[in-house]
Design an enzyme around this catalytic site. Structure first.
Site, mmCIF file in Angstrom:
data_model
loop_
_atom_site.group_PDB
_atom_site.id
_atom_site.type_symbol
_atom_site.label_atom_id
_atom_site.label_comp_id
_atom_site.label_asym_id
_atom_site.label_seq_id
_atom_site.Cartn_x
_atom_site.Cartn_y
_atom_site.Cartn_z
ATOM 1 N N CYS A 100 0.774 -1.074 0.023
ATOM 2 C CA CYS A 100 0.187 -0.076 -0.111
ATOM 3 C C CYS A 100 0.942 1.316 -0.060
ATOM 4 C CB CYS A 100 -0.875 0.024 1.152
ATOM 5 S SG CYS A 100 -1.981 1.716 1.369
ATOM 6 N N HIS A 109 -3.472 -3.087 -10.817
ATOM 7 C CA HIS A 109 -4.228 -1.800 -11.205
ATOM 8 C C HIS A 109 -4.744 -2.226 -12.420
ATOM 9 C CE1 HIS A 109 -3.210 0.033 -7.257
ATOM 10 N NE2 HIS A 109 -2.021 -0.541 -7.640
ATOM 11 N N GLU A 145 -10.695 0.960 -4.522
ATOM 12 C CA GLU A 145 -9.335 -0.143 -4.168
ATOM 13 C C GLU A 145 -10.146 -1.562 -3.822
ATOM 14 O OE1 GLU A 145 -6.327 0.936 -1.374
ATOM 15 O OE2 GLU A 145 -6.883 3.075 -1.393
ATOM 16 N N CYS A 204 -4.771 6.519 -3.267
ATOM 17 C CA CYS A 204 -4.233 5.474 -3.285
ATOM 18 C C CYS A 204 -2.805 5.426 -3.839
ATOM 19 C CB CYS A 204 -4.876 4.263 -4.351
ATOM 20 S SG CYS A 204 -4.226 2.845 -4.656
ATOM 21 N N GLY A 262 -1.635 3.058 -6.712
ATOM 22 C CA GLY A 262 -2.776 3.341 -8.051
ATOM 23 C C GLY A 262 -2.046 4.642 -8.716
#
Length: 345
Positions: free
Chosen positions: A133, A223, A274, A283, A286
C-alpha cells in the site's frame, strides 16, 4: 522526532486533553459486546510506546492518514507476524463501532534473511491482505520515526518485495516503489497482451454493460487504469468501480480500479476503487500505476524529476518514473491523527 513532528505530537496530545477520556461503561449500553471501541489516550508516551496492554483483550494503536487514506498502526516490532487476525482487523476498521480506517498496518521485525530494517503487513478493511500500500507505507515510515526508530530512510520488507521510503527535510516522504510490472499474466490479468513487454495497454473489455479501454500495471499489486474525458460524467463510480474490481474473468486476483482524467501534460486527476477497501481518498500504488500507464499510452510525456502531479480526492501526490533505472518514486505526506487503546472483545 524532528521539531515539526514533535509539534504534531504535542498538538495531538493537547487536543486529546480537551476531550474527555472514553470509558467502557459509557459505551456498554450502546455497543454489542462483540464489537470494539477505542479509548483516546492523552499521554504522549502512547505515541512512542505502543504495545499489547492486555493480550487478547485490548491493543494500543496509532491512527495515521496519507491524504485521507487512513490506517491503524500497530507496533509489533518484537514479532514476526501480526498480533491481530484478519477478522479482528476488520472489526477494528469499522467506522461505526470501533476506531475506523481503510486498513490495519503492522510494524514487524525484519526477516532473518535479507537486508531489511522492518517488515510491513497490512489487512484491508474487509480483512483481505494486499501485497503493498503506497499511502500506507508512508504512514508506516512516519510511525517508525515517531516511535523513535529515526532514520533518513528505511528498507522495508513487504509482500511486494523491498520498498524504501526516505524522510525529506520538508516532512514529506519519498518512496522508491521499485519497477512497474507490465507483463499481463504477472499483473495478473487474462486480458490478451497487445503492447510491448507482453503488456495490456488500453485493451477493450466489456464489464457492467459497458465497453472499457483498460491498461494493466502492477506495483506489487494489480491496477486497472481507465482514461476518461470527464470523471464526473463518464462513469458511474459506485457501480462501475466494484463491478470491475470483482470481475475475476479478467482479473483473477481481483483488482484496484483507477479512473483518470488528463488535466494537462503534467497534471492528472483520478478516482480510485480499491480492492478490498472500496472508494478511498487516495491510493499510492494506484497513483504510480496510472502515471506509468499514462506515459505508455501517450497521454502525457515522461516528465523530469519534478514528476507528475496527481490529484486524488484527498489531495496531491507527485510521481516520477525515472528512465535511467525504470523505478517509480512517489512523494507525499503522512500525518499522525491520534493514538489510543481499542478493546478486542
Amino acid at each position: 522526532p524532528t521539531p515539526s513532528n514533535t509539534q504534531n505530537l504535542q498538538s495531538t496530545s493537547n487536543q486529546q486533553q480537551q476531550v474527555p477520556t472514553m470509558r467502557a461503561a459509557s459505551f456498554l449500553g450502546f455497543l454489542p459486546a462483540a464489537n470494539a471501541f477505542a479509548t483516546l489516550s492523552s499521554s504522549r508516551n502512547a505515541a512512542t510506546r505502543l504495545h499489547m496492554t492486555k493480550p487478547g483483550d485490548s491493543i494500543e494503536f496509532a491512527k495515521y492518514e496519507g491524504l485521507g487514506n487512513d490506517f491503524i498502526l500497530i507496533d509489533d516490532r518484537d514479532k514476526a507476524s501480526p498480533s491481530l487476525t484478519p477478522d479482528q482487523s476488520e472489526r477494528l476498521c469499522n467506522r461505526n463501532f470501533c476506531v475506523g480506517g481503510d486498513g490495519v498496518i503492522f510494524a514487524l521485525k525484519a526477516p532473518e534473511e535479507g537486508d531489511y530494517d522492518f517488515t510491513m503487513r497490512i489487512y484491508n478493511s474487509d480483512g483481505s491482505e494486499p501485497e503493498m500500500c503506497g499511502n500506507g507505507i508512508r504512514c508506516f515510515a512516519q510511525f517508525l520515526k515517531d516511535l523513535g526508530a529515526d532514520a533518513e530512510s528505511y528498507r522495508i520488507n513487504t509482500l511486494a518485495g523491498l520498498i524504501i521510503p526516505t524522510m525529506n527535510p520538508d516532512s514529506s516522504i519519498t518512496v522508491d516503489m521499485g519497477e512497474p510490472i507490465l507483463d499481463g499474466p504477472s499483473v495478473p490479468t487474462t486480458l490478451a497482451p497487445n503492447s510491448e513487454h507482453n503488456s495490456v495497454l488500453e485493451q477493450v473489455h466489456t464489464c457492467n454493460g459497458k465497453e472499457w479501454k483498460i491498461s494493466l500495471v502492477s506495483m506489487g499489486n494489480p491496477h486497472a487504469i481507465i482514461f476518461v474525458d470527464d470523471l464526473e460524467k463518464d462513469i458511474d463510480f459506485e457501480s462501475d468501480g466494484p463491478a470491475l474490481e470483482s470481475d475475476t474473468s479478467a482479473f483473477p486476483a481481483k483488482t484496484n480500479v483507477e479512473f483518470v482524467q488528463v488535466m494537462s501534460p503534467t497534471h492528472l486527476k483520478m478516482k480510485v476503487w480499491e480492492r478490498g477497501a472500496g472508494p478511498t481518498l487516495a491510493c499510492g500504488t494506484g497513483t504510480c500505476a496510472l502515471v506509468v500507464a499514462a506515459i505508455r499510452a501517450g497521454k502525457i510525456p515522461r516528465p523530469g524529476k519534478e514528476g507528475v502531479r496527481v490529484t486524488l480526492p484527498g489531495g496531491d501526490l507527485f510521481i516520477e518514473w525515472r528512465e535511467e533505472n525504470n523505478k517509480v518514486y512517489m512523494t507525499g505526506p503522512a500525518t499522525l491523527s491520534f493514538q489510543g487503546t481499542a478493546s478486542l472483545k
